[in-house]
Write an enzyme that holds these catalytic residues in place. Structure first.
Site, mmCIF file in Angstrom:
data_model
loop_
_atom_site.group_PDB
_atom_site.id
_atom_site.type_symbol
_atom_site.label_atom_id
_atom_site.label_comp_id
_atom_site.label_asym_id
_atom_site.label_seq_id
_atom_site.Cartn_x
_atom_site.Cartn_y
_atom_site.Cartn_z
ATOM 1 N N ASP A 184 -2.600 5.711 -3.097
ATOM 2 C CA ASP A 184 -2.966 6.679 -2.050
ATOM 3 C C ASP A 184 -1.786 7.578 -1.733
ATOM 4 O O ASP A 184 -1.933 8.577 -1.027
ATOM 5 C CB ASP A 184 -3.382 5.945 -0.772
ATOM 6 C CG ASP A 184 -4.857 5.576 -0.815
ATOM 7 O OD1 ASP A 184 -5.562 6.070 -1.703
ATOM 8 O OD2 ASP A 184 -5.293 4.793 0.052
ATOM 9 N N LYS A 242 -16.042 7.262 -8.412
ATOM 10 C CA LYS A 242 -14.819 6.615 -7.914
ATOM 11 C C LYS A 242 -15.278 5.371 -7.170
ATOM 12 O O LYS A 242 -15.986 5.476 -6.168
ATOM 13 C CB LYS A 242 -14.077 7.576 -6.988
ATOM 14 C CG LYS A 242 -12.809 6.996 -6.376
ATOM 15 C CD LYS A 242 -12.060 8.087 -5.632
ATOM 16 C CE LYS A 242 -10.878 7.566 -4.849
ATOM 17 N NZ LYS A 242 -10.293 8.614 -4.010
ATOM 18 N N TRP A 261 0.859 -1.181 0.000
ATOM 19 C CA TRP A 261 0.000 0.000 0.000
ATOM 20 C C TRP A 261 0.907 1.246 0.000
ATOM 21 O O TRP A 261 1.908 1.288 0.703
ATOM 22 C CB TRP A 261 -0.898 -0.011 1.250
ATOM 23 C CG TRP A 261 -1.653 1.277 1.373
ATOM 24 C CD1 TRP A 261 -2.770 1.633 0.681
ATOM 25 C CD2 TRP A 261 -1.312 2.392 2.207
ATOM 26 N NE1 TRP A 261 -3.140 2.908 1.030
ATOM 27 C CE2 TRP A 261 -2.263 3.404 1.970
ATOM 28 C CE3 TRP A 261 -0.286 2.635 3.125
ATOM 29 C CZ2 TRP A 261 -2.223 4.628 2.616
ATOM 30 C CZ3 TRP A 261 -0.257 3.863 3.767
ATOM 31 C CH2 TRP A 261 -1.220 4.836 3.522
ATOM 32 N N ASP A 272 -14.306 2.452 -4.964
ATOM 33 C CA ASP A 272 -13.210 2.097 -4.065
ATOM 34 C C ASP A 272 -13.385 0.676 -3.514
ATOM 35 O O ASP A 272 -14.473 0.083 -3.598
ATOM 36 C CB ASP A 272 -13.205 3.116 -2.916
ATOM 37 C CG ASP A 272 -11.828 3.303 -2.298
ATOM 38 O OD1 ASP A 272 -10.936 2.476 -2.556
ATOM 39 O OD2 ASP A 272 -11.663 4.269 -1.541
ATOM 40 N N MET A 273 -12.345 0.141 -2.925
ATOM 41 C CA MET A 273 -12.388 -1.203 -2.321
ATOM 42 C C MET A 273 -11.206 -1.289 -1.361
ATOM 43 O O MET A 273 -10.071 -1.378 -1.793
ATOM 44 C CB MET A 273 -12.266 -2.227 -3.455
ATOM 45 C CG MET A 273 -12.535 -3.641 -3.083
ATOM 46 S SD MET A 273 -11.059 -4.374 -2.336
ATOM 47 C CE MET A 273 -11.078 -5.967 -3.000
ATOM 48 N N ASN A 274 -11.506 -1.231 -0.063
ATOM 49 C CA ASN A 274 -10.437 -0.947 0.894
ATOM 50 C C ASN A 274 -10.018 -2.071 1.830
ATOM 51 O O ASN A 274 -9.550 -1.793 2.936
ATOM 52 C CB ASN A 274 -10.830 0.276 1.724
ATOM 53 C CG ASN A 274 -10.613 1.546 0.930
ATOM 54 O OD1 ASN A 274 -9.518 1.792 0.442
ATOM 55 N ND2 ASN A 274 -11.657 2.326 0.765
HETATM 56 C C1 DGJ Z 1 -9.020 4.920 -0.123
HETATM 57 C C2 DGJ Z 1 -8.813 5.704 -1.381
HETATM 58 O O1 DGJ Z 1 -7.690 5.269 -2.044
HETATM 59 C C3 DGJ Z 1 -8.746 7.184 -1.013
HETATM 60 O O2 DGJ Z 1 -8.446 7.938 -2.145
HETATM 61 C C4 DGJ Z 1 -10.050 7.589 -0.419
HETATM 62 O O3 DGJ Z 1 -11.073 7.491 -1.372
HETATM 63 C C5 DGJ Z 1 -10.366 6.726 0.795
HETATM 64 N N1 DGJ Z 1 -10.256 5.327 0.498
HETATM 65 C C6 DGJ Z 1 -11.738 7.023 1.325
HETATM 66 O O4 DGJ Z 1 -12.085 6.189 2.330
#
Ligand code: DGJ
Length: 733
Positions: free
Chosen positions: A549, A477, A200, A479-481
């Protein structure tokens, strides 16, 4: 004709661009690989295998022929268990427990064009004369297994794609334990293995190591292609560099668990295999069912890594990405994430947008925190209803007011996730990926929705779809975190639990297909904690990705340079953020941050209202410059000049297809006292054209710029950057 079959030698010759790929139906119907590389006009098939056959310690499948051992035969789709001891391409368990199978050639067809892959993303053609496809049917007649090896040769690109369909035409169940997309045997071993690794905030750093006996592999077991390893490898001849040498690239069009491997055997041959990771995978194939593997895109370059990259760029930009935005320039955006994080309201958003409009920005993106009761990352994923505390007049009203200010409006979603603290979870505690009675491990306080379930997929399609139809939204956008743990789906029977990871991907692709098709005018950008799922699979649905990020300009040099090994600038989101940088606490100049971010889909990710007047003027001119140059950057051909992985400097350039216009960048990270006199040799220009260069009075020949180079001025201080715009002398056009 790009694919031919010679019935006298039973051989196939695929010609893609300037390359040849040659196979032969060998003794007993085994499919042998003979050659892949620079185009050969008239290959002498009978000579091609001789060297590779050995009367050795290896066992023989045919007792009357001691020269025939699969252990030494270069093959196209090898099995384990009948004399080949190297890595198999597939493995199947039969109902009797055995894993021994034996595939022989049965038939083949050659057709114009390129068929789609059922349920999976893949490269495509727009007219039938762009490519030809060969399908070779292999069969294990004992069990009724049919394996269709599919090869597409592109007419004008040095690209061959491969994928496989396994069909159960027998009467008993088959359990796939391994079903890779390709396997390829090279008759040499002195290659370097190149891959893109990281973490990351440190994605896709280039690694290059010499191969030696045994296996070298990269893989993902995370349920996503991952920050750690990109689904790409290349074999490089030892002398290969940016401009010279043999390079063989392999890129998997898939976003989940994958394996990419090179094995050097006893005879110093190299077997490359790639596909869905067999780790924790199996697939029950009932009679009359079939399994489609993802596609591998193979690119050969005899002119080094740079030419391989340009081939991938062109293919992925024009024949993988789809939709309205494939060929149109991408908007300059401002995103509020690093400006406000979760702490915003409508007034704040409008204030940023107003400044953005004055500066020339075209799109405002509202990031995380607009829904449920999401004031931090502990709740509300899955509850896709607007938070009226922050946005009392709703999303539609906000979108309208941003439009009235003069900007398009974009919105963030994380559709694949569910927060345990959410209404969705209260109503459907079984909708997440989990194993009954086991811990449901959280990451960033969230769980993953079970996309192997149709009802869950439909929920996402409807929930996201209803927000998208409720307002004038031009950009999303996605996303997937987090990665997937305790993988399993209680909705599947025990014998199908190990199908969950792949079923998740099939569900995701279905959801993305449905949403992107329903909203063709929306520009979709994928994201996974930055670049944790920057892969060709997702590019099929969403033509750009949030690259990382990490928005620090110095770190971005490596991240964007590494990403460019496979992916074009039009796929990379790149933003100017505030200093000190939020990820590293580093201070770099606004100029350098701008110059780095311009090498992708440009934007800002900071509180524009905090800029001083001087900064606003600088930003205005950055934006004007990018508007002028974005077509060249997003759709030009890229040449890398200096690598950030090799020192203090980086440089690359973009050239228009007709070579009349170019943009050259140069970055120096740390100041060098009394720096040596240096010239930067450009590449890819027309040696017979004359060019003007920003700030220089003279006109230079393309040959002069490439062979002698341009002066690198003596820059003062850390974090310096230069951008030169090169235009061909109008008289030359
Ligand atoms: C991770 C993304 O990469 C960021 O740019 C942002 O959108 C955050 N999540 C938001 O939770």
């Amino acid at each position: 004709m790009s694919i031919t079959f010679d019935k006298f030698t039973d051989s196939f010759h695929l010609q893609a661009g300037n390359t040849s790929y040659i196979m032969q139906v060998f003794k007993k119907g085994y499919l042998a690989h003979l050659y892949w590389g620079k185009k050969i006009r008239k290959p002498v098939i009978d000579e091609m295998l001789l060297l590779m056959l050995r009367d050795s310690f290896s066992a023989n499948t045919d007792s009357s022929d001691e020269m025939l051992s699969l252990d030494t035969l270069p093959q196209e789709y090898p099995a384990y268990g009948n004399t080949d001891f190297r890595t198999p391409a597939y493995s199947i368990q039969l109902e009797n427990g055995s894993t021994i199978t034996d595939l022989r050639y049965e038939s083949h067809t050659i057709s114009d064009g390129k068929p789609t892959l059922l349920g999976l993303p893949a490269t495509y053609v727009e007219s039938h004369d762009e490519a030809q496809t060969l399908e070779i049917v292999m069969r294990d007649s004992l069990i009724g297994l049919k394996v269709i090896l599919s090869y597409t040769a592109f007419e004008n690109l040095d690209v061959i794609t491969r994928s496989v369909r396994l069909v159960n035409e027998g009467s008993t169940n088959l359990k796939l334990l391994r079903a890779l997309s390709m396997s390829l045997d090279f008759n040499k071993s002195n290659y370097d293995f190149m891959n893109l690794s990281g973490a990351w905030a440190r994605e896709r750093h280039i690694e290059r190591n010499a191969l030696s006996s045994g296996n070298k592999s990269i893989e993902s077991r995370r349920g996503a292609s991952s920050h750690q390893h990109n689904p790409f490898i290349a074999l490089l001849s030892g002398d290969a560099n940016e401009d010279h040498g043999d390079v063989y690239g392999f890129s998997l069009v898939y976003s989940g668990n994958f394996l990419a491997q090179a094995e050097i055997d006893q005879y110093q041959t190299t077997r490359v295999s790639m596909g869905i990771n067999p780790f924790d995978f199996s697939w029950l194939l009932k009679p009359n069912e079939e399994f489609q593997t993802p596609e591998v895109v193979m690119v050969y370059s005899s002119e080094g890594i740079g030419e391989m990259s340009r081939t991938y760029h062109k293919l992925y930009r024009t024949r993988l990405c789809r939709g309205e935005f494939r060929d149109s320039v991408r908007p300059i955006l401002v995103n509020n994430w690093e400006a406000t994080y979760f702490n915003f309201n409508a007034e704040k958003i409008e204030a940023i947008a107003k400044v953005g409009k004055d500066l020339g920005i075209e799109l405002f993106v509202l990031d995380d925190g607009w829904f449920g009761k999401r004031d931090n990352d502990k709740s509300s994923l899955g509850d896709w209803t607007v938070d009226l505390k922050k946005l009392p007049k709703g999303i539609n009203n906000l979108a309208n007011s941003i439009n009235t200010i003069g900007l398009e409006f974009g919105l963030w979603f994380e559709p694949e996730m569910i927060s345990p603290d959410s209404d969705l979870y209260k109503a459907n505690p079984d909708w997440c990926i989990h194993v009954p009675n086991r811990t449901r491990s959280q990451a960033r306080n969230q769980l993953v929705l079970d996309l192997s379930r149709e009802d869950v997929c439909n929920y996402i399609i409807n929930a996201v779809g209803s927000i998208l139809s409720s307002a004038n939204i031009s950009y999303v956008k996605w996303d997937m975190n987090r990665n997937i743990t305790e993988i399993g789906s209680p909705s599947l029977p025990a014998k199908r639990q190990r199908e969950t990871a792949h079923r998740y991907m099939l569900g995701l692709y279905k959801v993305m297909n449905s949403i992107t098709k329903s909203f063709p005018k929306i520009l979709f950008e994928s994201c996974s904690g930055g670049g944790g799922r920057f892969d060709p699979g997702l590019l099929f649905y969403m033509p750009q990705v949030w690259t990382s990020d990490n928005t620090d300009a110095v770190e971005r040099l490596k991240i964007q340079y590494g990403t460019s090994i496979v992916y074009p600038a039009s796929t990379m989101g790149a933003h100017v953020s505030a200093v000190p940088n939020h990820q590293l606490n580093r201070n770099t100049s606004l100029k350098m941050r701008g110059d780095v971010a311009m090498c992708g889909n440009f934007g800002y990710e900071l509180d524009l209202t905090k800029f001083s007047d001087d900064e606003k003027e600088e930003v205005k001119s950055q934006i004007l410059k990018y508007k002028d140059l974005r077509k060249l950057i997003q759709f030009g051909n890229m040449y890398r000049l200096l690598s950030p992985f090799e020192g203090n400097e980086s440089s690359w350039m973009y050239i228009s297809e007709d070579k009349t216009e170019a943009l050259v960048t140069y970055f120096r990270v740390l100041a060098v006292p009394n720096a040596p006199i240096r010239k930067l040799k450009l590449k890819g220009l027309d040696s017979n054209m004359d060019y003007s260069i920003t700030d220089k009075k003279n006109i230079f020949g393309g040959d002069d710029l490439m062979y002698s180079g341009i002066d690198i001025p003596n820059l003062f201080g850390d974090y310096q950057s230069m951008v030169w715009i090169i235009k061909c002398n109008p008289l030359d056009k």
